[in-house]
Design an enzyme around this catalytic site. Structure first.
Site, mmCIF file in Angstrom:
data_model
loop_
_atom_site.group_PDB
_atom_site.id
_atom_site.type_symbol
_atom_site.label_atom_id
_atom_site.label_comp_id
_atom_site.label_asym_id
_atom_site.label_seq_id
_atom_site.Cartn_x
_atom_site.Cartn_y
_atom_site.Cartn_z
ATOM 1 N N ARG A 14 0.869 -1.171 0.000
ATOM 2 C CA ARG A 14 0.000 0.000 0.000
ATOM 3 C C ARG A 14 0.909 1.223 0.000
ATOM 4 N NH1 ARG A 14 -3.592 -2.701 -1.395
ATOM 5 N NH2 ARG A 14 -5.548 -3.220 -0.342
ATOM 6 N N HIS B 216 -1.656 0.535 -9.670
ATOM 7 C CA HIS B 216 -2.319 -0.395 -8.739
ATOM 8 C C HIS B 216 -3.005 -1.552 -9.489
ATOM 9 C CE1 HIS B 216 -4.159 -0.601 -4.445
ATOM 10 N NE2 HIS B 216 -4.003 -1.814 -4.950
ATOM 11 N N GLU C 251 -3.631 7.744 -4.324
ATOM 12 C CA GLU C 251 -4.057 7.264 -5.647
ATOM 13 C C GLU C 251 -5.370 7.931 -6.056
ATOM 14 O OE1 GLU C 251 -4.121 3.008 -5.323
ATOM 15 O OE2 GLU C 251 -2.045 2.955 -4.667
HETATM 16 P P1 NDP Z 1 -0.770 -11.751 4.757
HETATM 17 O O1 NDP Z 1 -1.612 -11.334 5.910
HETATM 18 O O2 NDP Z 1 -0.721 -13.189 4.381
HETATM 19 O O3 NDP Z 1 0.756 -11.281 4.995
HETATM 20 C C1 NDP Z 1 1.100 -10.066 5.568
HETATM 21 C C2 NDP Z 1 2.538 -10.155 6.036
HETATM 22 O O4 NDP Z 1 2.955 -8.863 6.500
HETATM 23 C C3 NDP Z 1 2.746 -11.112 7.201
HETATM 24 O O5 NDP Z 1 3.942 -11.834 7.009
HETATM 25 C C4 NDP Z 1 2.885 -10.190 8.406
HETATM 26 O O6 NDP Z 1 3.675 -10.818 9.407
HETATM 27 C C5 NDP Z 1 3.587 -9.008 7.756
HETATM 28 N N1 NDP Z 1 3.458 -7.765 8.520
HETATM 29 C C6 NDP Z 1 2.324 -7.212 9.009
HETATM 30 N N2 NDP Z 1 2.608 -6.075 9.662
HETATM 31 C C7 NDP Z 1 3.949 -5.924 9.595
HETATM 32 C C8 NDP Z 1 4.855 -4.957 10.103
HETATM 33 N N3 NDP Z 1 4.428 -3.910 10.819
HETATM 34 N N4 NDP Z 1 6.188 -5.106 9.828
HETATM 35 C C9 NDP Z 1 6.623 -6.159 9.121
HETATM 36 N N5 NDP Z 1 5.803 -7.119 8.619
HETATM 37 C C10 NDP Z 1 4.494 -7.001 8.859
HETATM 38 O O7 NDP Z 1 -1.262 -10.863 3.556
HETATM 39 P P2 NDP Z 1 -1.096 -11.118 1.975
HETATM 40 O O8 NDP Z 1 0.293 -11.598 1.720
HETATM 41 O O9 NDP Z 1 -2.245 -11.899 1.463
HETATM 42 O O10 NDP Z 1 -1.267 -9.610 1.445
HETATM 43 C C11 NDP Z 1 -0.351 -8.614 1.865
HETATM 44 C C12 NDP Z 1 -0.779 -7.246 1.412
HETATM 45 O O11 NDP Z 1 -0.534 -7.063 0.034
HETATM 46 C C13 NDP Z 1 -2.269 -6.902 1.530
HETATM 47 O O12 NDP Z 1 -2.662 -6.623 2.862
HETATM 48 C C14 NDP Z 1 -2.379 -5.686 0.631
HETATM 49 O O13 NDP Z 1 -2.070 -4.508 1.356
HETATM 50 C C15 NDP Z 1 -1.285 -5.944 -0.392
HETATM 51 N N6 NDP Z 1 -1.885 -6.217 -1.710
HETATM 52 C C16 NDP Z 1 -1.685 -5.332 -2.728
HETATM 53 C C17 NDP Z 1 -2.263 -5.561 -3.961
HETATM 54 C C18 NDP Z 1 -2.048 -4.610 -5.095
HETATM 55 O O14 NDP Z 1 -2.908 -4.520 -5.958
HETATM 56 N N7 NDP Z 1 -0.913 -3.941 -5.156
HETATM 57 C C19 NDP Z 1 -3.140 -6.696 -4.218
HETATM 58 C C20 NDP Z 1 -3.251 -7.590 -3.079
HETATM 59 C C21 NDP Z 1 -2.643 -7.346 -1.885
HETATM 60 P P3 NDP Z 1 3.527 -10.405 10.977
HETATM 61 O O15 NDP Z 1 2.064 -10.352 11.273
HETATM 62 O O16 NDP Z 1 4.274 -11.483 11.705
HETATM 63 O O17 NDP Z 1 4.195 -9.087 11.108
#
Ligand code: NDP
Length: 312
Positions: free
Chosen positions: A231, A278, A260
């Site tokens: 994001r 995006h 955006e």
């Molecule tokens: P998941 O929930 O499977 O993975 C999220 C990861 O981020 C986890 O490993 C989590 O680990 C980590 N994380 C969360 N907070 C933090 C932090 N503060 N510091 C470091 N790591 C962190 O989500 P997905 O992989 O399915 O999706 C990830 C994101 O991708 C979505 O939430 C969305 O924002 C983005 N996305 C973008 C798209 C686009 O069109 N560009 C399309 C789809 C998704 P932990 O909780 O241990 O920190």
């Protein structure tokens, strides 16, 4: 039988909208487009259908006394006040997994694009510059060091792909993944020090706002590249603009932006960035799968069945 009322809070994909309209009485962004009309239909709204970028705040929730669920078309739901919804007993669903591969594919495409300067090379040919001399040499990706900020579903899919490029992979998350063979770093800054490419794929929202800041970019260094498919809010955009325009980092490839669809001129005019609007999940196949899942969650709710993919 009257159809349940649904408020769509985003311009939904036409195919998804069509499917919804067959089963529900859909009010398309009435809360924004026609507030007077909204006041009359609000008591009948039983569900919200939104996209990954939608804002569903406590103020809107308070206007919908009959609301039973919120279905988000997208995996990110950082615009939804989940706590306020939960306090009302209103569950939220999203569309995880079905878009994982697509987003990972674009992450890899962006990494290759910025390192090998594919869009720049395309412009070079189109602009008729080739006869005057060869395109400048670029940067090798295979075998390089990749750091993934957020090793969740998509981060892991990116790691799987990067492994096939012989890249060495490291990551950071808040909680170390004991099941992962990759090197773990406790912060984005510590990770950035050790890698050539830093791929950001965390959720958005307050917890990750500005996670990639000036210190992280300085740690990535003048030969390092940033790729953001998470994001726009996760990256401190002014710090990034400074970093790419003053040589703090080598370049950036970005699918997401702070405001955006507005992209700062400084980025649009910068030669060492690759910009996409995006589009990470934007293929016919994946958008269809997302629409099916978002719709199936609504159907499950109104059939009294368990939701397929409630957010945690
Ligand atoms: P998941 O929930 O499977 O993975 C999220 C990861 O981020 C986890 O490993 C989590 O680990 C980590 N994380 C969360 N907070 C933090 C932090 N503060 N510091 C470091 N790591 C962190 O989500 P997905 O992989 O399915 O999706 C990830 C994101 O991708 C979505 O939430 C969305 O924002 C983005 N996305 C973008 C798209 C686009 O069109 N560009 C399309 C789809 C998704 P932990 O909780 O241990 O920190």
């Amino acid at each position: 039988m009257t159809k349940p009322g649904v408020l769509s809070v985003a311009k939904l994909w036409p195919r998804y909208m069509q499917a919804l309209q067959e089963v529900f009485e859909v009010h398309d962004r009435t809360h924004q487009l026609d507030p007077a009309q909204f006041a009359t239909i609000a008591p009948r709204i039983r569900a919200i259908a939104g996209g990954g970028e939608s804002t569903v705040g406590s103020e809107l929730l308070a206007q919908l006394p009959a609301l039973e669920m919120i279905s988000i078309f997208g995996v990110g739901y950082d615009g939804v006040d989940v706590a306020a919804a939960r306090a009302r007993g209103v569950p939220v669903t999203n569309t995880p997994d079905v878009l994982t591969e697509e987003v990972a594919d674009l992450g890899i495409a962006l990494m290759l694009s910025i390192a090998r300067r594919v869009p720049q090379a395309d412009r070079f040919v189109r602009d008729g510059k080739w006869p005057a001399g060869p395109f400048p040499l670029t940067r090798k990706v295979s075998g390089a060091r990749l750091g993934i900020v957020g090793l969740g579903r998509i981060g892991q899919a990116i790691a799987d792909r990067a492994s096939a490029f012989g890249m060495s992979i490291a990551y950071t998350t808040r909680t170390r993944r004991e099941d992962s063979p990759y090197a773990y770093y406790p912060s984005a800054e510590a990770l950035a020090h050790e890698v050539d490419f830093l791929m950001v794929v965390t959720p958005g929202g307050a917890d990750t706002r500005g996670l990639i800041n000036a210190q992280v970019l300085a740690a990535l260094g003048s030969r390092g590249y940033l790729i953001n498919v998470a994001r726009g809010s996760v990256v401190d955009e002014p710090a990034l603009v400074h970093a790419v325009t003053s040589g703090v980092i080598a370049g950036a490839a970005l699918d997401v932006f702070a405001d955006e669809p507005n992209v700062p001129d400084a980025l649009r005019n910068c030669d060492n960035v690759v910009l996409t609007p995006h589009i990470a999940s934007g293929t016919w196949e994946t958008r269809a799968a997302m629409a099916d899942l978002a719709f199936a969650n609504l159907q499950a709710h109104f059939a009294g069945k368990p939701l397929l993919t409630p957010v945690p």
